[in-house]
Design a protein around this motif. Structure first.
Motif, mmCIF file in Angstrom:
data_model
loop_
_atom_site.group_PDB
_atom_site.id
_atom_site.type_symbol
_atom_site.label_atom_id
_atom_site.label_comp_id
_atom_site.label_asym_id
_atom_site.label_seq_id
_atom_site.Cartn_x
_atom_site.Cartn_y
_atom_site.Cartn_z
ATOM 1 N N ASP A 1 -5.800 15.854 10.997
ATOM 2 C CA ASP A 1 -5.512 14.210 11.025
ATOM 3 C C ASP A 1 -4.776 13.861 12.131
ATOM 4 O OD1 ASP A 1 -5.164 12.231 8.312
ATOM 5 O OD2 ASP A 1 -4.157 11.643 10.112
ATOM 6 N N ASN A 2 -5.503 12.698 12.633
ATOM 7 C CA ASN A 2 -4.922 12.200 13.905
ATOM 8 C C ASN A 2 -3.626 11.479 13.631
ATOM 9 O OD1 ASN A 2 -5.312 9.672 12.283
ATOM 10 N ND2 ASN A 2 -7.210 9.135 13.658
ATOM 11 N N ASP A 3 -3.011 11.502 12.498
ATOM 12 C CA ASP A 3 -1.288 11.150 12.499
ATOM 13 C C ASP A 3 -0.752 12.628 12.275
ATOM 14 O OD1 ASP A 3 0.721 9.870 11.759
ATOM 15 O OD2 ASP A 3 0.621 10.365 9.551
ATOM 16 N N ARG B 1 0.067 9.902 4.330
ATOM 17 C CA ARG B 1 1.268 10.616 4.193
ATOM 18 C C ARG B 1 1.862 10.980 2.855
ATOM 19 N NH1 ARG B 1 4.824 7.888 9.389
ATOM 20 N NH2 ARG B 1 3.433 8.517 10.889
ATOM 21 N N ASN B 2 1.826 10.073 1.937
ATOM 22 C CA ASN B 2 2.438 10.159 0.861
ATOM 23 C C ASN B 2 1.557 11.083 -0.085
ATOM 24 O OD1 ASN B 2 4.687 8.163 -0.082
ATOM 25 N ND2 ASN B 2 3.543 7.073 1.320
ATOM 26 N N ARG C 1 0.952 -1.351 -0.058
ATOM 27 C CA ARG C 1 -0.032 -0.209 -0.083
ATOM 28 C C ARG C 1 0.897 1.462 -0.166
ATOM 29 N NH1 ARG C 1 -2.752 -3.071 4.082
ATOM 30 N NH2 ARG C 1 -1.938 -1.676 5.576
ATOM 31 N N GLU C 2 1.818 1.325 1.004
ATOM 32 C CA GLU C 2 2.883 2.560 1.133
ATOM 33 C C GLU C 2 3.634 2.655 -0.187
ATOM 34 O OE1 GLU C 2 6.177 4.241 3.965
ATOM 35 O OE2 GLU C 2 5.269 2.260 4.155
ATOM 36 N N GLY D 1 -7.590 5.083 4.854
ATOM 37 C CA GLY D 1 -7.524 4.640 6.367
ATOM 38 C C GLY D 1 -6.181 4.338 6.849
ATOM 39 N N ASP D 2 -5.210 4.020 5.651
ATOM 40 C CA ASP D 2 -3.930 3.883 6.123
ATOM 41 C C ASP D 2 -2.883 5.046 6.277
ATOM 42 O OD1 ASP D 2 -1.110 3.158 6.137
ATOM 43 O OD2 ASP D 2 -1.332 1.468 4.893
#
Length: 304
Positions: A117-119, A91-92, A60-61, A85-86
């Motif tokens: 965003d929670n990230d 980030r990408n 996925r990344e 969701g990932d």
């Protein structure tokens, strides 16, 4: 000019098939190879989008990274990825949108949402992407200002940097933040104003106020009113200058604000001449590192 299309020697068909391999290592390798092709792999976009939901995180990344390298043609897909969701996919997406600069303007509203965003890295990347739009990102000023006031220190710094990149439309917001209750926010605002240079000349009186600092925590009188002989040592044997006094732990963040304000005035240069009196006083009476920052600012303003 018409862009080149696939030929019989084009590796795309084989790579697209490999993206559907039962072997996750082969799927990841195919996504990585497609990423090396950049926009030339645009015909593989549907297959890469499908790979964003691969059961293997690395696939996925890698697929997300490949899509991010396709440039403006991937804009709509990158916006879609902001809601994935990932976190590594998100980030990408913000990283790729940041590379697009003003071309990412259609994604502004979605990037503003990503500031929450929670990230933390996704949120910080969204701030960078908005800043890279420059003046085209002016509509994001309220959201960036809110991000500055949050608990994410990295996001606060990157949001303030983004506001400085947006320029004049964000200057009033940064000046207002010089009066914020949180000294970290005040300091980051001063730092960002300094990055704007001469364009921030209207902030000079407000920066000078920050430079002068709050009341001295030891005497409850302004630091600027202290003279070299106004504070005696406890045994009465020697007078201490303010520059010799230890900075209380609770005052360290305030001192950082004042240092950033001095640096900002120096970067504004000659238009900050009205603050020379305050800077000279800080250069004479203040402890390090404010003393050095004020001295440097004086030299910059005077063109030395």
């Amino acid at each position: 000019m018409q862009q080149p299309s696939a030929t019989a020697d084009d590796p795309l068909p084989a790579l697209i098939r490999a993206l559907r391999s039962a072997n996750p290592v082969e799927r990841q390798r195919a996504a990585k190879d497609l990423g090396r092709l950049g926009w030339l792999a645009r015909d593989a976009m549907p297959a890469l989008v499908s790979a964003l939901d691969d059961q293997e995180a690395k696939v996925r990344e890698t697929a997300a990274h490949a899509i991010g390298g396709m440039g403006p043609e991937a804009l709509a897909t990158l916006v879609m990825m902001l809601g994935h969701g990932d976190k590594y996919v998100r980030r990408n997406a913000v990283w790729a949108l940041g590379k697009l600069g003003p071309l990412a303007r259609p994604a502004l509203d979605d990037l503003c949402k990503s500031l929450k965003d929670n990230d933390p890295r996704t949120a910080s990347g969204a701030a960078q992407a908005l800043g890279n739009m420059g003046a085209d990102g002016a509509e994001s000023v309220p959201q960036l200002a809110e991000a500055m006031r949050g608990t994410n220190i990295v996001l606060c710094r990157l949001a303030s940097k983004a506001l400085s990149q947006i320029g004049s439309p964000a200057l009033a917001t940064l000046i207002a933040h010089l009066q914020h209750a949180d000294p970290f926010v005040r300091g980051e605002s001063a730092l960002a104003i300094g990055w704007m240079g001469v364009a921030a000349r209207s902030a000079v009186p407000f920066l000078a106020r920050v430079l002068r600092g709050p009341e001295c925590p030891l005497t409850r009188t302004p630091i600027s009113s202290l003279t070299p002989t106004s504070i005696a040592a406890e045994d009465g044997s020697q007078a201490l200058t303010p520059a010799q006094l230890p900075v209380p732990e609770a005052a360290s963040s305030e001192m950082t604000c004042r240092v950033y304000a001095a640096q900002a005035l120096g970067r504004i240069g000659a238009p900050a001449a009205a603050a020379l009196g305050d800077l000279r006083e800080a250069a004479r009476l203040s402890p390090e590192p404010l003393r050095q920052a004020a001295q440097q600012a004086v030299r910059q303003i005077q063109g030395a």
